[in-house]
Design a protein around this motif. Structure first.
Motif, PDB file in Angstrom:
ATOM      1  N   ASP A 109       0.877  -1.165   0.000  1.00  0.00           N
ATOM      2  CA  ASP A 109       0.000   0.000   0.000  1.00  0.00           C
ATOM      3  C   ASP A 109       0.918   1.220   0.000  1.00  0.00           C
ATOM      4  O   ASP A 109       1.664   1.446   0.957  1.00  0.00           O
ATOM      5  CB  ASP A 109      -0.902  -0.016   1.237  1.00  0.00           C
ATOM      6  CG  ASP A 109      -1.969   1.057   1.211  1.00  0.00           C
ATOM      7  OD1 ASP A 109      -1.762   2.093   0.549  1.00  0.00           O
ATOM      8  OD2 ASP A 109      -3.009   0.861   1.857  1.00  0.00           O
ATOM      9  N   GLU A 128       2.780  -0.091 -10.484  1.00  0.00           N
ATOM     10  CA  GLU A 128       1.861   0.557  -9.549  1.00  0.00           C
ATOM     11  C   GLU A 128       0.491   0.623 -10.198  1.00  0.00           C
ATOM     12  O   GLU A 128       0.377   0.736 -11.420  1.00  0.00           O
ATOM     13  CB  GLU A 128       2.348   1.965  -9.197  1.00  0.00           C
ATOM     14  CG  GLU A 128       3.622   1.968  -8.376  1.00  0.00           C
ATOM     15  CD  GLU A 128       4.018   3.357  -7.912  1.00  0.00           C
ATOM     16  OE1 GLU A 128       3.253   4.325  -8.135  1.00  0.00           O
ATOM     17  OE2 GLU A 128       5.099   3.483  -7.313  1.00  0.00           O
ATOM     18  N   ASP A 170      -3.983   1.659  -9.272  1.00  0.00           N
ATOM     19  CA  ASP A 170      -5.023   2.165  -8.386  1.00  0.00           C
ATOM     20  C   ASP A 170      -6.132   1.137  -8.306  1.00  0.00           C
ATOM     21  O   ASP A 170      -6.490   0.519  -9.310  1.00  0.00           O
ATOM     22  CB  ASP A 170      -5.604   3.478  -8.922  1.00  0.00           C
ATOM     23  CG  ASP A 170      -4.589   4.606  -8.866  1.00  0.00           C
ATOM     24  OD1 ASP A 170      -3.925   4.737  -7.819  1.00  0.00           O
ATOM     25  OD2 ASP A 170      -4.447   5.344  -9.869  1.00  0.00           O
ATOM     26  N   SER A 190     -10.371   5.011  -2.984  1.00  0.00           N
ATOM     27  CA  SER A 190      -9.328   4.634  -3.934  1.00  0.00           C
ATOM     28  C   SER A 190      -7.976   4.548  -3.230  1.00  0.00           C
ATOM     29  O   SER A 190      -7.624   5.429  -2.448  1.00  0.00           O
ATOM     30  CB  SER A 190      -9.275   5.670  -5.059  1.00  0.00           C
ATOM     31  OG  SER A 190      -8.333   5.283  -6.014  1.00  0.00           O
ATOM     32  N   ASN A 191      -7.241   3.477  -3.506  1.00  0.00           N
ATOM     33  CA  ASN A 191      -5.913   3.291  -2.931  1.00  0.00           C
ATOM     34  C   ASN A 191      -4.918   3.015  -4.056  1.00  0.00           C
ATOM     35  O   ASN A 191      -5.275   2.477  -5.091  1.00  0.00           O
ATOM     36  CB  ASN A 191      -5.884   2.101  -1.970  1.00  0.00           C
ATOM     37  CG  ASN A 191      -6.563   2.386  -0.658  1.00  0.00           C
ATOM     38  OD1 ASN A 191      -7.438   3.228  -0.569  1.00  0.00           O
ATOM     39  ND2 ASN A 191      -6.168   1.654   0.369  1.00  0.00           N
ATOM     40  N   ARG A 192      -3.661   3.341  -3.804  1.00  0.00           N
ATOM     41  CA  ARG A 192      -2.592   3.075  -4.775  1.00  0.00           C
ATOM     42  C   ARG A 192      -1.709   1.969  -4.198  1.00  0.00           C
ATOM     43  O   ARG A 192      -1.316   2.004  -3.033  1.00  0.00           O
ATOM     44  CB  ARG A 192      -1.781   4.335  -5.025  1.00  0.00           C
ATOM     45  CG  ARG A 192      -0.783   4.177  -6.146  1.00  0.00           C
ATOM     46  CD  ARG A 192      -0.667   5.487  -6.928  1.00  0.00           C
ATOM     47  NE  ARG A 192       0.206   5.352  -8.071  1.00  0.00           N
ATOM     48  CZ  ARG A 192      -0.199   4.916  -9.256  1.00  0.00           C
ATOM     49  NH1 ARG A 192      -1.448   4.583  -9.447  1.00  0.00           N
ATOM     50  NH2 ARG A 192       0.650   4.826 -10.266  1.00  0.00           N
TER      51      ARG A 192
END
Length: 167
Positions: free
Chosen positions: A104, A146, A148, A155-157
């Motif tokens: 994360d 990477e 999303d 929303s997380n990357r």
């Protein structure tokens, strides 16, 4: 208030060999062991007399209904599943059956997930459904990529740290 509910999206009919064997064993256990036990207990409870105030009878009827529902579901679901025995030729990319370490980006936390079919998910073991938003977002990604993911919390990357497959 109506009872209408929107239709549920069809789940992917993929499963690992071990997951398929587990479902078949569960169906066999329910049909050959648990159901006959409950039927015997139900008959014994019914023989006790007045069924309207017999808690054991009511409980066993409910239990029998739950077993029958699960047997019906498994009897329809197992033939519809497609067992994935082989690993993809490209072991560097994320596909069904992959064990993936993801980081994360926001907090640096690293988690390990295995992408499995919807019938064999297990949050405690880190097994996520191929239909989940995280799994969908990481499909075809490679180490150091990477991406999303639109998760229920927002929303997380994430970044792919490692990809491996069980043989």
């Amino acid at each position: 208030m109506s009872r209408w509910r929107p239709p549920v999206a069809a789940s992917t009919a993929l499963i690992t060999r071990a997951g398929h064997e587990t479902l078949k064993a569960e169906l066999d256990e329910l049909w050959r062991v648990k159901r006959p036990e409950v039927v015997r207990a139900l008959a014994a409870a019914a023989a006790e007399g007045d069924r309207s105030e017999n808690a054991e009878y009511t409980y066993r009827k409910k239990q029998l209904g739950e077993i029958d529902r699960r047997v019906r579901y498994l009897s329809k679901r197992i033939p519809a599943l497609r067992v994935v025995d082989s690993t993809p030729e490209d072991h560097g990319a994320v596909f069904f059956g992959a064990t993936v370490e993801v980081e994360d980006i926001a907090n640096g936390e690293i988690r390990t997930h295995r992408i499995v079919g919807p019938d064999e998910t297990d949050a405690g073991r880190g097994w996520i459904s191929i239909d989940s938003p995280l799994a969908r977002a990481m499909l075809k990604k490679r180490v150091d990529d990477e991406f999303d993911a639109e998760l229920p919390g927002g929303s997380n990357r994430f970044a792919i740290v490692d990809v491996s497959y069980e043989d």
